[in-house]
Design a protein around this motif. Structure first.
Motif, PDB file in Angstrom:
ATOM      1  N   VAL A 133      10.560 -18.389 -72.228  1.00  0.00           N
ATOM      2  CA  VAL A 133      11.716 -19.146 -73.069  1.00  0.00           C
ATOM      3  C   VAL A 133      11.767 -18.746 -74.701  1.00  0.00           C
ATOM      4  O   VAL A 133      10.988 -19.015 -75.384  1.00  0.00           O
ATOM      5  CB  VAL A 133      11.807 -20.684 -72.838  1.00  0.00           C
ATOM      6  CG1 VAL A 133      13.168 -21.032 -73.579  1.00  0.00           C
ATOM      7  CG2 VAL A 133      12.005 -20.946 -71.290  1.00  0.00           C
ATOM      8  N   PRO A 134      12.622 -17.673 -74.720  1.00  0.00           N
ATOM      9  CA  PRO A 134      12.367 -17.325 -76.343  1.00  0.00           C
ATOM     10  C   PRO A 134      12.943 -18.436 -77.395  1.00  0.00           C
ATOM     11  O   PRO A 134      12.482 -18.395 -78.611  1.00  0.00           O
ATOM     12  CB  PRO A 134      13.553 -16.079 -76.468  1.00  0.00           C
ATOM     13  CG  PRO A 134      14.507 -16.230 -75.277  1.00  0.00           C
ATOM     14  CD  PRO A 134      13.564 -17.221 -74.274  1.00  0.00           C
ATOM     15  N   ASP A 135      13.687 -19.408 -76.919  1.00  0.00           N
ATOM     16  CA  ASP A 135      14.243 -20.226 -78.135  1.00  0.00           C
ATOM     17  C   ASP A 135      13.466 -21.493 -77.964  1.00  0.00           C
ATOM     18  O   ASP A 135      12.851 -21.923 -76.953  1.00  0.00           O
ATOM     19  CB  ASP A 135      15.667 -20.720 -77.608  1.00  0.00           C
ATOM     20  CG  ASP A 135      16.542 -19.417 -77.782  1.00  0.00           C
ATOM     21  OD1 ASP A 135      16.592 -18.711 -78.897  1.00  0.00           O
ATOM     22  OD2 ASP A 135      17.354 -19.160 -76.871  1.00  0.00           O
ATOM     23  N   THR A 136      13.457 -22.318 -78.812  1.00  0.00           N
ATOM     24  CA  THR A 136      12.888 -23.761 -78.824  1.00  0.00           C
ATOM     25  C   THR A 136      13.954 -24.576 -77.800  1.00  0.00           C
ATOM     26  O   THR A 136      15.272 -24.429 -78.346  1.00  0.00           O
ATOM     27  CB  THR A 136      12.558 -24.052 -80.064  1.00  0.00           C
ATOM     28  OG1 THR A 136      11.731 -23.389 -80.916  1.00  0.00           O
ATOM     29  CG2 THR A 136      12.042 -25.577 -80.182  1.00  0.00           C
ATOM     30  N   VAL A 137      13.447 -25.418 -77.298  1.00  0.00           N
ATOM     31  CA  VAL A 137      14.284 -26.055 -76.291  1.00  0.00           C
ATOM     32  C   VAL A 137      14.003 -27.671 -76.665  1.00  0.00           C
ATOM     33  O   VAL A 137      12.758 -28.079 -76.656  1.00  0.00           O
ATOM     34  CB  VAL A 137      13.767 -26.031 -74.603  1.00  0.00           C
ATOM     35  CG1 VAL A 137      14.920 -26.711 -73.679  1.00  0.00           C
ATOM     36  CG2 VAL A 137      14.089 -24.486 -74.414  1.00  0.00           C
ATOM     37  N   LYS A 138      15.063 -28.336 -76.809  1.00  0.00           N
ATOM     38  CA  LYS A 138      15.044 -29.789 -77.032  1.00  0.00           C
ATOM     39  C   LYS A 138      15.560 -30.682 -75.888  1.00  0.00           C
ATOM     40  O   LYS A 138      16.407 -29.938 -75.296  1.00  0.00           O
ATOM     41  CB  LYS A 138      16.064 -29.957 -78.242  1.00  0.00           C
ATOM     42  CG  LYS A 138      15.839 -29.020 -79.451  1.00  0.00           C
ATOM     43  CD  LYS A 138      14.654 -29.546 -80.188  1.00  0.00           C
ATOM     44  CE  LYS A 138      14.634 -28.630 -81.597  1.00  0.00           C
ATOM     45  NZ  LYS A 138      13.411 -28.840 -82.387  1.00  0.00           N
TER      46      LYS A 138
ATOM     47  N   ARG B 266       7.170 -24.689 -75.835  1.00  0.00           N
ATOM     48  CA  ARG B 266       7.870 -23.682 -75.147  1.00  0.00           C
ATOM     49  C   ARG B 266       6.950 -22.791 -74.359  1.00  0.00           C
ATOM     50  O   ARG B 266       7.412 -22.052 -73.427  1.00  0.00           O
ATOM     51  CB  ARG B 266       8.379 -22.868 -76.479  1.00  0.00           C
ATOM     52  CG  ARG B 266       9.112 -21.762 -75.967  1.00  0.00           C
ATOM     53  CD  ARG B 266       9.966 -21.313 -77.116  1.00  0.00           C
ATOM     54  NE  ARG B 266       8.840 -20.434 -78.272  1.00  0.00           N
ATOM     55  CZ  ARG B 266       9.028 -20.035 -79.234  1.00  0.00           C
ATOM     56  NH1 ARG B 266      10.435 -20.212 -79.887  1.00  0.00           N
ATOM     57  NH2 ARG B 266       8.196 -19.530 -80.114  1.00  0.00           N
TER      58      ARG B 266
ATOM     59  N   THR C 255      11.206 -32.309 -78.483  1.00  0.00           N
ATOM     60  CA  THR C 255      10.918 -30.836 -78.658  1.00  0.00           C
ATOM     61  C   THR C 255       9.832 -30.469 -77.550  1.00  0.00           C
ATOM     62  O   THR C 255       8.713 -30.960 -77.682  1.00  0.00           O
ATOM     63  CB  THR C 255      10.536 -30.401 -79.959  1.00  0.00           C
ATOM     64  OG1 THR C 255      11.609 -31.021 -80.974  1.00  0.00           O
ATOM     65  CG2 THR C 255      10.592 -28.853 -79.972  1.00  0.00           C
TER      66      THR C 255
END
Ligand code: CTP
Ligand code: MG
Length: 217
Positions: free
Chosen positions: A134-139, A152, A149
């Protein structure tokens, strides 16, 4: 080695005049691409297609037109993806060793991914699925408030084709709410492994995805 091709969705988010599997992608219905690729794969012996209600006949005709000789049955899908896969599985003979479940909504199916999931089984693994980092930070959120948070490095976006020991999938796939087959096998205590995914395995969800997928063909 059997494949179940889940093609029975209505494609509500695409909002076209026909089910998503029969939307045009280039010269052919969307379904044609994944069907032809499964049929051409040396890893797959036979295929069951789950088609939308009233679209069984067009699905069979398409398979004939494409010369997909491995298509053994075409069933009417159910209300959810899990229901459609279960109805397809009912046409897979009891002596099948492995079932590969694939979404018709992911047309750009490379044989190398089929090989990766199928060869990852054995040694105690009940299932194998392609996954991407997953390239984005996931909340995690409650309403619009962030409550967590997520780490990742521990996250993967998973795709199809997903391969399973046939008996394990059959036993695990009860209920209708699973968004993928791996979730059912995980919940039943099965060991599911992630192998390298393929960014080209984009899922066609809305109209913009059609252009993105067409560019990959
Ligand atoms: N699928 C299925 N039977 C269902 C629902 C979905 O076989 N009852 C299949 C779809 O045909 C698709 C895959 O599962 O190949 C992934 O589902 P999705 O992308 O959600 O497709 P749709 O359900 O058709 O689209 P929407 O959710 O927008 O209606
Ligand atoms: Mg859906």
């Amino acid at each position: 080695m059997w494949a179940v091709l889940a093609a029975a969705g209505s494609g509500e988010r695409l909002g076209a005049d026909r089910p998503k599997a029969f939307i045009r992608l280039g010269e052919q219905p969307l379904l044609a691409e994944s069907l032809a690729r499964l049929d051409a794969s040396g890893w797959i012996d036979a295929i069951v297609v789950a088609a939308p209600p009233d679209w069984e006949e067009p699905a069979i005709l398409l398979a004939e037109e494409l010369g997909c000789g491995k298509v053994s049955a075409c069933v009417t899908g159910g209300a959810t993806r899990a229901d459609s896969v279960r109805l397809g599985l009912a046409e897979v003979p009891p002596d099948a060793a492995v079932v590969v479940v694939h979404d018709a909504a992911r047309p750009v199916l490379d044989d190398a991914v089929i090989e990766r999931v199928v060869t990852a089984l054995g040694n105690g693994w009940d299932g194998a699925v392609p996954g991407l980092p997953v390239p984005d930070t996931v909340k995690r959120v409650e309403g619009d408030r962030i409550v967590e948070t997520l780490p990742r490095d521990e996250l993967r976006v998973v795709q199809t084709p997903q391969a399973f020991v046939a008996d394990v999938l059959r036993a695990a796939l009860t209920g209708s709410d699973w968004t993928d087959c791996a979730a059912a096998v995980e919940a039943a205590g099965g060991r599911v492994r992630v192998v390298e995914g393929d960014p080209r395995l984009l899922k066609v969800t809305d109209a913009g995805d059609l252009d993105r997928v067409a560019a990959l063909l």
